[in-house]
Motif scaffolding. Structure first.
Motif, PDB file in Angstrom:
ATOM      1  N   GLY A 137       0.831  -1.284  -0.062  1.00  0.00           N
ATOM      2  CA  GLY A 137      -0.025  -0.019  -0.013  1.00  0.00           C
ATOM      3  C   GLY A 137       0.949   1.222  -0.109  1.00  0.00           C
ATOM      4  O   GLY A 137       2.023   1.218  -0.003  1.00  0.00           O
ATOM      5  N   ARG A 138       0.116   2.417  -0.006  1.00  0.00           N
ATOM      6  CA  ARG A 138       1.080   3.651  -0.312  1.00  0.00           C
ATOM      7  C   ARG A 138       2.064   3.859   1.083  1.00  0.00           C
ATOM      8  O   ARG A 138       2.760   4.926   0.848  1.00  0.00           O
ATOM      9  CB  ARG A 138       0.121   4.915  -0.405  1.00  0.00           C
ATOM     10  N   ASN A 139       1.885   3.292   2.120  1.00  0.00           N
ATOM     11  CA  ASN A 139       2.702   3.464   3.054  1.00  0.00           C
ATOM     12  C   ASN A 139       3.790   2.304   3.353  1.00  0.00           C
ATOM     13  O   ASN A 139       4.490   1.995   4.443  1.00  0.00           O
ATOM     14  CB  ASN A 139       1.771   3.503   4.646  1.00  0.00           C
ATOM     15  N   GLY A 140       3.793   1.497   2.336  1.00  0.00           N
ATOM     16  CA  GLY A 140       4.839   0.400   2.192  1.00  0.00           C
ATOM     17  C   GLY A 140       4.094  -0.963   2.963  1.00  0.00           C
ATOM     18  O   GLY A 140       4.853  -1.925   3.241  1.00  0.00           O
ATOM     19  N   GLU A 141       2.838  -0.848   3.415  1.00  0.00           N
ATOM     20  CA  GLU A 141       2.249  -2.074   4.128  1.00  0.00           C
ATOM     21  C   GLU A 141       2.020  -2.901   3.286  1.00  0.00           C
ATOM     22  O   GLU A 141       1.504  -2.793   2.142  1.00  0.00           O
ATOM     23  CB  GLU A 141       1.250  -1.341   5.228  1.00  0.00           C
ATOM     24  N   ALA A 142       1.821  -4.415   3.717  1.00  0.00           N
ATOM     25  CA  ALA A 142       1.634  -5.553   2.695  1.00  0.00           C
ATOM     26  C   ALA A 142      -0.090  -5.483   2.884  1.00  0.00           C
ATOM     27  O   ALA A 142      -0.553  -5.271   3.724  1.00  0.00           O
ATOM     28  CB  ALA A 142       2.084  -6.781   3.473  1.00  0.00           C
ATOM     29  N   ILE A 143      -0.629  -5.611   1.801  1.00  0.00           N
ATOM     30  CA  ILE A 143      -2.066  -5.688   1.416  1.00  0.00           C
ATOM     31  C   ILE A 143      -2.389  -7.032   0.920  1.00  0.00           C
ATOM     32  O   ILE A 143      -1.680  -7.579   0.129  1.00  0.00           O
ATOM     33  CB  ILE A 143      -2.395  -4.777   0.433  1.00  0.00           C
ATOM     34  N   GLU A 144      -3.367  -7.740   1.363  1.00  0.00           N
ATOM     35  CA  GLU A 144      -3.844  -9.080   0.535  1.00  0.00           C
ATOM     36  C   GLU A 144      -5.325  -8.647   0.560  1.00  0.00           C
ATOM     37  O   GLU A 144      -5.825  -8.390   1.599  1.00  0.00           O
ATOM     38  CB  GLU A 144      -3.298 -10.173   1.301  1.00  0.00           C
ATOM     39  N   MET A 145      -5.814  -8.635  -0.624  1.00  0.00           N
ATOM     40  CA  MET A 145      -7.369  -8.454  -0.806  1.00  0.00           C
ATOM     41  C   MET A 145      -8.075  -9.192  -1.744  1.00  0.00           C
ATOM     42  O   MET A 145      -7.570  -9.403  -2.762  1.00  0.00           O
ATOM     43  CB  MET A 145      -7.314  -6.807  -1.196  1.00  0.00           C
ATOM     44  N   ALA A 146      -9.133  -9.998  -1.281  1.00  0.00           N
ATOM     45  CA  ALA A 146      -9.785 -10.625  -2.123  1.00  0.00           C
ATOM     46  C   ALA A 146     -10.986  -9.765  -3.039  1.00  0.00           C
ATOM     47  O   ALA A 146     -11.867  -9.011  -2.255  1.00  0.00           O
ATOM     48  CB  ALA A 146     -10.760 -11.702  -1.477  1.00  0.00           C
ATOM     49  N   THR A 147     -11.127  -9.942  -4.273  1.00  0.00           N
ATOM     50  CA  THR A 147     -11.747  -8.976  -5.161  1.00  0.00           C
ATOM     51  C   THR A 147     -12.804 -10.052  -6.089  1.00  0.00           C
ATOM     52  O   THR A 147     -12.345 -10.826  -6.462  1.00  0.00           O
ATOM     53  CB  THR A 147     -10.909  -7.998  -6.033  1.00  0.00           C
ATOM     54  N   GLU A 148     -13.843  -9.417  -6.335  1.00  0.00           N
ATOM     55  CA  GLU A 148     -14.672 -10.050  -7.420  1.00  0.00           C
ATOM     56  C   GLU A 148     -15.494  -8.978  -8.151  1.00  0.00           C
ATOM     57  O   GLU A 148     -15.310  -7.867  -7.893  1.00  0.00           O
ATOM     58  CB  GLU A 148     -15.738 -10.848  -6.674  1.00  0.00           C
ATOM     59  N   GLY A 149     -16.157  -9.453  -9.270  1.00  0.00           N
ATOM     60  CA  GLY A 149     -16.888  -8.588 -10.095  1.00  0.00           C
ATOM     61  C   GLY A 149     -16.016  -7.492 -10.866  1.00  0.00           C
ATOM     62  O   GLY A 149     -14.712  -7.732 -11.118  1.00  0.00           O
ATOM     63  N   LEU A 150     -16.647  -6.287 -10.969  1.00  0.00           N
ATOM     64  CA  LEU A 150     -16.085  -5.155 -11.721  1.00  0.00           C
ATOM     65  C   LEU A 150     -14.589  -4.744 -11.156  1.00  0.00           C
ATOM     66  O   LEU A 150     -13.506  -4.821 -12.019  1.00  0.00           O
ATOM     67  CB  LEU A 150     -16.771  -3.810 -11.662  1.00  0.00           C
ATOM     68  N   LEU A 151     -14.407  -4.828  -9.701  1.00  0.00           N
ATOM     69  CA  LEU A 151     -13.172  -4.528  -9.070  1.00  0.00           C
ATOM     70  C   LEU A 151     -12.186  -5.469  -9.724  1.00  0.00           C
ATOM     71  O   LEU A 151     -10.933  -5.213  -9.873  1.00  0.00           O
ATOM     72  CB  LEU A 151     -13.424  -4.488  -7.780  1.00  0.00           C
ATOM     73  N   ALA A 152     -12.413  -6.823  -9.455  1.00  0.00           N
ATOM     74  CA  ALA A 152     -11.302  -7.713  -9.816  1.00  0.00           C
ATOM     75  C   ALA A 152     -11.085  -7.585 -11.441  1.00  0.00           C
ATOM     76  O   ALA A 152     -10.125  -7.861 -11.842  1.00  0.00           O
ATOM     77  CB  ALA A 152     -12.307  -9.170  -9.607  1.00  0.00           C
ATOM     78  N   VAL A 153     -12.212  -7.435 -12.435  1.00  0.00           N
ATOM     79  CA  VAL A 153     -11.721  -7.143 -13.652  1.00  0.00           C
ATOM     80  C   VAL A 153     -10.925  -5.985 -13.858  1.00  0.00           C
ATOM     81  O   VAL A 153      -9.958  -6.177 -14.560  1.00  0.00           O
ATOM     82  CB  VAL A 153     -13.252  -6.798 -14.584  1.00  0.00           C
ATOM     83  N   CYS A 154     -11.074  -4.951 -13.382  1.00  0.00           N
ATOM     84  CA  CYS A 154     -10.430  -3.736 -13.329  1.00  0.00           C
ATOM     85  C   CYS A 154      -9.029  -3.953 -13.055  1.00  0.00           C
ATOM     86  O   CYS A 154      -7.796  -3.514 -13.598  1.00  0.00           O
ATOM     87  CB  CYS A 154     -11.151  -2.629 -12.457  1.00  0.00           C
ATOM     88  N   ILE A 155      -8.650  -4.650 -11.830  1.00  0.00           N
ATOM     89  CA  ILE A 155      -7.359  -5.032 -11.275  1.00  0.00           C
ATOM     90  C   ILE A 155      -6.618  -5.642 -12.357  1.00  0.00           C
ATOM     91  O   ILE A 155      -5.535  -5.271 -12.580  1.00  0.00           O
ATOM     92  CB  ILE A 155      -7.589  -5.433 -10.069  1.00  0.00           C
ATOM     93  N   GLN A 156      -7.201  -6.929 -13.030  1.00  0.00           N
ATOM     94  CA  GLN A 156      -6.662  -7.609 -13.894  1.00  0.00           C
ATOM     95  C   GLN A 156      -6.249  -6.720 -14.992  1.00  0.00           C
ATOM     96  O   GLN A 156      -5.179  -6.805 -15.781  1.00  0.00           O
ATOM     97  CB  GLN A 156      -7.643  -8.699 -14.379  1.00  0.00           C
TER      98      GLN A 156
END
Ligand code: NI
Length: 167
Positions: free
Chosen positions: A113-132
């Motif tokens: 993330g923007r502060n260098g923190e580790a992020i793990e996020m499960a996404t689906e739908g439009l958000l998942a498509v957009c990230i791909q």
């Protein structure tokens, strides 16, 4: 903050493979802010640093209706799951063109993330498509690469004509 110039297909710089971000510092945070401003202004739901000619692995997305749920992912990697779903996609680097593309319906993103923190996020739908879609940009891949050569050629010619008229 600054609004950045978005490269348009078939600009060869969009084909550059982006490099890992080694250090999340103020420079990176400024770039994220500028990417978000540029995305909101366009307007679009996602933007990769590659599209503003910065070839580092950074993407921003916001698929909310209110435009108030921004995400920034640094060095993102994806685990895809679920069925393939068809979505009509557009891209700020191909203004005015929308085509149906198949993507995985779910994606788990691991990133910083923007502060260098580790992020793990499960996404689906439009958000998942957009990230791909945005992660593809980091590999120098565009949504037109999933279309037939004929369709891609047609879009390329139209955009080249627009660019000539603008010049
Ligand atoms: Ni795009």
């Amino acid at each position: 903050m600054a609004r950045l110039n978005i490269l348009e297909y078939p600009d060869p710089r969009l084909r550059t493979k982006a490099k890992q971000v080694m250090r999340v510092d103020d420079r990176v945070r400024q770039l994220i802010d500028d990417l978000l401003e540029t995305m909101y202004d366009a307007p679009g739901i996602g933007l990769a640093a590659s599209q503003v000619d910065v070839h580092e692995r950074i993407i921003v997305v916001d698929v909310s209706d209110q435009r108030d749920e921004p995400y920034a992912f640094i060095n993102p990697t994806l685990e895809l799951a679920g069925e393939l779903v068809e979505t009509e996609e557009g891209c700020l680097s191909l203004p005015g063109f929308y085509e149906v593309i198949e993507r995985s319906e779910r994606a788990t993103v691991k990133a910083l993330g923007r502060n260098g923190e580790a992020i793990e996020m499960a996404t689906e739908g439009l958000l998942a498509v957009c990230i791909q879609h945005e992660c593809d940009h980091l590999e120098g891949r565009l949504f037109v690469d999933y279309l037939s050569g004929l369709k891609r050629q047609r879009i390329r010619k139209k955009l080249e004509k627009q660019h000539r008229q603008r010049a």
